[in-house]
Design a protein around this motif. Structure first.
Motif, PDB file in Angstrom:
ATOM      1  N   ILE A  60       7.632  -8.578  -0.828  1.00 32.22           N
ATOM      2  CA  ILE A  60       7.052  -8.686   0.510  1.00 32.22           C
ATOM      3  C   ILE A  60       8.004  -9.396   1.476  1.00 32.22           C
ATOM      4  CG2 ILE A  60       4.700  -8.635  -0.352  1.00 32.22           C
ATOM      5  CD1 ILE A  60       4.545 -11.638  -0.008  1.00 32.22           C
ATOM      6  N   LYS A  86       2.897  -3.592   5.830  1.00 30.48           N
ATOM      7  CA  LYS A  86       2.906  -5.053   5.782  1.00 30.48           C
ATOM      8  C   LYS A  86       2.196  -5.589   7.027  1.00 30.48           C
ATOM      9  CE  LYS A  86       6.751  -7.032   4.587  1.00 30.48           C
ATOM     10  NZ  LYS A  86       8.132  -7.594   4.634  1.00 30.48           N
ATOM     11  N   MET A 101      -0.229  -6.998   2.078  1.00 27.99           N
ATOM     12  CA  MET A 101       0.231  -5.628   1.864  1.00 27.99           C
ATOM     13  C   MET A 101      -0.981  -4.709   1.729  1.00 27.99           C
ATOM     14  SD  MET A 101       3.427  -6.230   2.026  1.00 27.99           S
ATOM     15  CE  MET A 101       4.107  -4.626   1.609  1.00 27.99           C
TER      16      MET A 101
END
Length: 231
Positions: free
Chosen positions: A189, A219, A228
């Protein structure tokens, strides 16, 4: 109505039916330690066996890492205005509202959004997930299938697990390999952080790469933390 058959892919497969063009593929998340034994499972047993492989969570668990929330990121008000008597529902931070937060993939704060409780830009916070089920994908392991027709861009669900540093991610990868776990579930991420859904996660872990995808991974910033989502 149930979605169309799952797409073939290099790992386990899944299906979330969409009515428009197919967007770029999702990152691969192959099933953990599965062999061909699940091909004989009855439909009623599939979900029970699948979810027994991990501990279910309802939100990300941050393991020795910060959520990176700031007061500024948590309280940015948009400029939307909505009247329940005169405006279309989507004007309340919906698709046609031009909500600045929605455009930059940031959810609104219920305390500062001008639309208040009518705000439509709080899908992660309200867990507005699509109806899905775990399916038997044969040699490809388990997959995920929508139980309703989904329009393009519809929020399917959040990908959740333990948020760890990339250093911890490498350490866990070695440990999983030593334990004989052939497949595990990691998603980067950014900002030196990775979501590990191998031992703790949700059924979103069964959505996998496909050569003919019908979902995208996005995202979003929610309350100052990266989340997410599968859409």
């Amino acid at each position: 109505s149930a979605a169309a058959p799952a797409n073939e892919s290099s790992g386990a497969h899944s299906s979330t039916n969409s009515r428009s063009h197919t967007p770029p593929p999702l990152p691969s998340s192959p099933d953990k330690g599965l062999d061909d034994t699940n091909t004989d499972l009855k439909e009623a047993d599939v979900t029970a066996v699948a979810v027994s492989q991990f501990e279910g969570v309802e939100r990300n668990i941050f393991v020795r890492v910060s959520a990176d929330g700031t007061q500024h990121e948590e309280s940015i008000p948009c400029h939307c205005h909505y009247s329940a008597t005169t405006d279309q529902r989507s004007q309340a931070c919906g698709e046609s509202s031009n909500c600045i937060n929605r455009l930059v993939q940031m959810e609104c704060n219920p305390l500062t959004c001008p639309c208040g409780s009518y705000c439509l830009n709080r899908r992660f916070q309200k867990r507005q997930y699509a109806s899905v089920r775990v399916i038997n994908a044969g040699r490809k392991g388990f997959g995920l299938q929508a139980l309703e027709d989904l329009d393009t861009g519809r929020f399917v669900m959040e990908y959740m697990g333990e948020v760890v540093t990339t250093t911890e991610f490498r350490k866990r990868s070695r440990a999983y390999q030593a334990e004989g776990i052939q497949h595990h579930y990691f998603m980067s991420i950014g900002q030196n952080k990775v979501i590990d859904a191998t031992r703790k996660g949700c059924v979103a872990r069964f959505v996998n790469h496909s050569c003919g995808p019908n979902c995208v991974l996005q995202k979003w910033m929610v309350g100052g933390a990266v989340r997410m989502g599968i859409f």
